[in-house]
Design a protein around this motif. Sequence first.
Motif, mmCIF file in Angstrom:
data_model
loop_
_atom_site.group_PDB
_atom_site.id
_atom_site.type_symbol
_atom_site.label_atom_id
_atom_site.label_comp_id
_atom_site.label_asym_id
_atom_site.label_seq_id
_atom_site.Cartn_x
_atom_site.Cartn_y
_atom_site.Cartn_z
ATOM 1 N N ASP A 231 0.848 -1.189 0.000
ATOM 2 C CA ASP A 231 0.000 0.000 0.000
ATOM 3 C C ASP A 231 0.886 1.243 0.000
ATOM 4 O OD1 ASP A 231 -1.675 2.205 0.746
ATOM 5 O OD2 ASP A 231 -3.142 0.782 1.552
ATOM 6 N N LEU A 232 0.802 2.034 -1.057
ATOM 7 C CA LEU A 232 1.654 3.217 -1.188
ATOM 8 C C LEU A 232 1.467 4.202 -0.048
ATOM 9 C CD1 LEU A 232 1.262 3.919 -5.025
ATOM 10 C CD2 LEU A 232 3.329 3.156 -3.871
ATOM 11 N N LEU A 233 0.265 4.246 0.510
ATOM 12 C CA LEU A 233 -0.025 5.207 1.571
ATOM 13 C C LEU A 233 0.413 4.718 2.941
ATOM 14 C CD1 LEU A 233 -3.614 6.351 0.471
ATOM 15 C CD2 LEU A 233 -1.419 7.473 0.023
ATOM 16 N N LEU A 234 0.650 3.426 3.074
ATOM 17 C CA LEU A 234 0.966 2.854 4.384
ATOM 18 C C LEU A 234 2.420 2.412 4.529
ATOM 19 C CD1 LEU A 234 -2.221 0.647 4.995
ATOM 20 C CD2 LEU A 234 -1.725 2.906 5.947
ATOM 21 N N ARG A 235 3.059 2.072 3.425
ATOM 22 C CA ARG A 235 4.394 1.469 3.528
ATOM 23 C C ARG A 235 5.409 2.373 4.218
ATOM 24 N NH1 ARG A 235 5.941 1.751 -2.797
ATOM 25 N NH2 ARG A 235 4.626 -0.123 -2.782
ATOM 26 N N GLY A 236 5.190 3.690 4.172
ATOM 27 C CA GLY A 236 6.115 4.619 4.814
ATOM 28 C C GLY A 236 6.236 4.407 6.308
ATOM 29 N N GLN A 237 5.216 3.795 6.928
ATOM 30 C CA GLN A 237 5.274 3.532 8.370
ATOM 31 C C GLN A 237 6.400 2.562 8.720
ATOM 32 O OE1 GLN A 237 1.430 2.430 10.014
ATOM 33 N NE2 GLN A 237 0.362 3.748 8.546
ATOM 34 N N ASN A 238 6.810 1.761 7.747
ATOM 35 C CA ASN A 238 7.887 0.794 8.000
ATOM 36 C C ASN A 238 9.260 1.456 8.057
ATOM 37 O OD1 ASN A 238 6.176 -1.501 8.087
ATOM 38 N ND2 ASN A 238 6.081 -1.530 5.851
ATOM 39 N N ARG A 239 9.371 2.667 7.510
ATOM 40 C CA ARG A 239 10.638 3.397 7.583
ATOM 41 C C ARG A 239 10.709 4.093 8.945
ATOM 42 N NH1 ARG A 239 8.783 4.704 2.327
ATOM 43 N NH2 ARG A 239 8.194 6.804 2.977
ATOM 44 N N ARG A 240 11.516 3.549 9.808
ATOM 45 C CA ARG A 240 11.546 4.054 11.177
ATOM 46 C C ARG A 240 12.875 3.722 11.846
ATOM 47 N NH1 ARG A 240 9.281 -0.953 10.958
ATOM 48 N NH2 ARG A 240 9.466 -2.333 12.762
ATOM 49 N N VAL A 241 13.137 4.424 12.923
ATOM 50 C CA VAL A 241 14.287 4.134 13.770
ATOM 51 C C VAL A 241 13.751 3.737 15.137
ATOM 52 C CG1 VAL A 241 16.323 5.071 14.925
ATOM 53 C CG2 VAL A 241 15.839 5.702 12.554
ATOM 54 N N GLU A 242 14.235 2.645 15.632
ATOM 55 C CA GLU A 242 13.790 2.115 16.926
ATOM 56 C C GLU A 242 14.916 2.281 17.942
ATOM 57 O OE1 GLU A 242 13.399 -2.424 18.239
ATOM 58 O OE2 GLU A 242 11.924 -1.848 16.729
ATOM 59 N N ILE A 243 14.598 2.911 19.067
ATOM 60 C CA ILE A 243 15.575 3.064 20.144
ATOM 61 C C ILE A 243 15.055 2.296 21.352
ATOM 62 C CG2 ILE A 243 16.806 4.657 21.661
ATOM 63 C CD1 ILE A 243 16.538 6.797 19.557
ATOM 64 N N VAL A 244 15.834 1.307 21.780
ATOM 65 C CA VAL A 244 15.432 0.465 22.909
ATOM 66 C C VAL A 244 16.411 0.715 24.058
ATOM 67 C CG1 VAL A 244 14.767 -1.850 23.630
ATOM 68 C CG2 VAL A 244 14.741 -1.258 21.195
ATOM 69 N N GLU A 245 15.888 1.252 25.137
ATOM 70 C CA GLU A 245 16.698 1.491 26.329
ATOM 71 C C GLU A 245 16.511 0.303 27.267
ATOM 72 O OE1 GLU A 245 17.540 5.218 29.369
ATOM 73 O OE2 GLU A 245 15.536 4.954 28.540
ATOM 74 N N LEU A 246 17.608 -0.354 27.628
ATOM 75 C CA LEU A 246 17.532 -1.602 28.382
ATOM 76 C C LEU A 246 18.350 -1.505 29.666
ATOM 77 C CD1 LEU A 246 18.032 -3.376 25.095
ATOM 78 C CD2 LEU A 246 16.129 -4.063 26.562
ATOM 79 N N ALA A 247 17.900 -2.235 30.675
ATOM 80 C CA ALA A 247 18.515 -2.131 31.999
ATOM 81 C C ALA A 247 19.951 -2.620 32.023
ATOM 82 C CB ALA A 247 17.679 -2.913 33.014
ATOM 83 N N ASN A 248 20.245 -3.673 31.275
ATOM 84 C CA ASN A 248 21.605 -4.219 31.276
ATOM 85 C C ASN A 248 21.803 -5.091 30.035
ATOM 86 O OD1 ASN A 248 20.272 -6.673 31.892
ATOM 87 N ND2 ASN A 248 20.557 -6.352 34.090
ATOM 88 N N GLU A 249 22.976 -5.691 29.932
ATOM 89 C CA GLU A 249 23.303 -6.456 28.729
ATOM 90 C C GLU A 249 22.477 -7.730 28.610
ATOM 91 O OE1 GLU A 249 27.348 -7.856 26.423
ATOM 92 O OE2 GLU A 249 27.122 -5.871 27.296
ATOM 93 N N GLN A 250 22.109 -8.333 29.732
ATOM 94 C CA GLN A 250 21.279 -9.528 29.667
ATOM 95 C C GLN A 250 19.914 -9.187 29.081
ATOM 96 O OE1 GLN A 250 21.102 -11.927 33.237
ATOM 97 N NE2 GLN A 250 19.285 -13.009 32.549
ATOM 98 N N ALA A 251 19.380 -8.031 29.451
ATOM 99 C CA ALA A 251 18.106 -7.586 28.872
ATOM 100 C C ALA A 251 18.269 -7.318 27.379
ATOM 101 C CB ALA A 251 17.615 -6.334 29.591
ATOM 102 N N LEU A 252 19.432 -6.810 26.981
ATOM 103 C CA LEU A 252 19.719 -6.581 25.565
ATOM 104 C C LEU A 252 19.703 -7.892 24.787
ATOM 105 C CD1 LEU A 252 20.769 -4.941 23.106
ATOM 106 C CD2 LEU A 252 23.067 -5.187 24.064
ATOM 107 N N VAL A 253 20.335 -8.906 25.329
ATOM 108 C CA VAL A 253 20.361 -10.219 24.675
ATOM 109 C C VAL A 253 18.939 -10.771 24.555
ATOM 110 C CG1 VAL A 253 21.132 -12.617 24.894
ATOM 111 C CG2 VAL A 253 22.722 -10.746 25.386
#
Length: 518
Positions: A231-253
């Motif tokens: 869908d030409l009007l919706l596909r732009g939503q997939n272009r994004r940057v995700e920032i995940v703030e995590l408590a520690n490295e185990q949470a990152l894994v």
Amino acid sequence: MNKSFRLTALSCAFMIAAGCSSQQMQDFNATVNDIGKNYGMPVLCGAGMIAGGVTGYALSGKDGVVAGAAIGGALGCAAGYAWQSRLRELDRIAQEENLKITTEQLTLAEPTVVTAVPQNAGLVAQIPDTGMFAIGSEQLTESGQRVVTKLAQVYAKAQTTDQADVSKELQSRRILIVGHSDATGPADLNQKLSERRAQTVGKVLVKAGIPATSIYYQGAGSSRPIADNSDLLLRGQNRRVEIVELANEQALVMRAQSEEGNTRYLRYGASDTAKPNMAASKSAGQPASSPSKVAGSQKITASQATAKQSLPDTNVAKTAPKTKPAVDFGGSPADAYQWNMAQNIKPKASGFALISNAYASDMPMSSCEADKPRSAGQVLSMANDKPLERHATKEYMPGYNNRVWANTVNGHLVTVSPVSILRDNAKVDRQPILQVVQGYKSSGQKKAQTLKAVANTYEGESEVLYRVFASDPKASVSCMDLVFSKGNAKVSQGALFYPSGSEAYVASYMPIPATNSK
């Protein structure tokens, strides 16, 4: 905020097993942000007291309830303040820049389990790429630089209110930046570009004072769509940057593992071309070409297949293709096929209580015909560009250690080999090839057509969706979806898609593992 609406949303969170509707869960996701910004501290204070009291009772009976509630309440209040503060800061940036930043709290599904990850493990923020980067480039635009700089300043701050714990929090904290793209263009190029863009954002965070050793980046490309790519009007939503703030490295894994092969991303295909509607509603029942079971006594040798074809039990009248297919597998038009294989797969528990998993089984899913091979890059360190240490093993999932799987479809032998699935996140170890022998049982030696292929896997609690794509777009087989059981080497559902001119057809395909001939 309306109290009855809050009660409904919170009830859904505690009654996921009972099954709230998709719309209720979507409403809950939207409401979580409001609760966090306006009531984050009191909500988590109360939740902490309840969780602490339950844990105290489990450990010490009635005597442990009061002490557990007190400790849990204190921890919950601290987490609530941090959650509330961070969400307000992100909301401020969203309003200033006219952005729709969506967030998701990461909490442990089982807080009583002994782990180094705290109950409130992290916060996911999705920032839309509305002109953040120059087209086809990892360079930030002027507005993109301004937005990312503001975000970096927010994440450079510690969330704790206790100055004595600031240094400890900043040292243990990890930030994961993930770049996402839509499905236009080659998947490999999208993956590499999204990786470079994530790295660019990471550099701005480093400049803001966050240690490079605390930041990781990843390019997911078009492998994790959240909107319809066709869908030409919706596909732009997939272009994004995700920032995940995590408590520690185990949470990152944990986070990195939970996103690999996550069935929730099957809702939308990774193809930018409109395909026939093959999504099934929950009330649609089994696929229109739901295959019958293969007898357990059937055997196939590597050199000779003796199994009979599993004929589809179909309610769709078969129609002769307008254009003769390269190989006639005796199937039906794909646009009349109701595909719901992934819909029946219970999402694998990741350790996080993700709201999205609660209604994943209530969503329509796309078949392989509306998809294409997906590829996400590794999680890399900003400090040295080396992959995140995962301690993965090379053990195979029982029954899927490079075996040959085959069966006949309308008299043609179709083989997929090797089927190579690891225990660790059901990863594909070796890519398969497909072979087709036309008129297998007819007289005369038949030469096999060999097709290069790419496989993706999506892991559930007890099943794995094994999705195979033929690399050549002109091949006699387009793709296949196979649902493998994790308890035994068996296919519970299978579908083979093939082209006939410009149309797509689908036939039941239930391969069984071959046995080596002596």
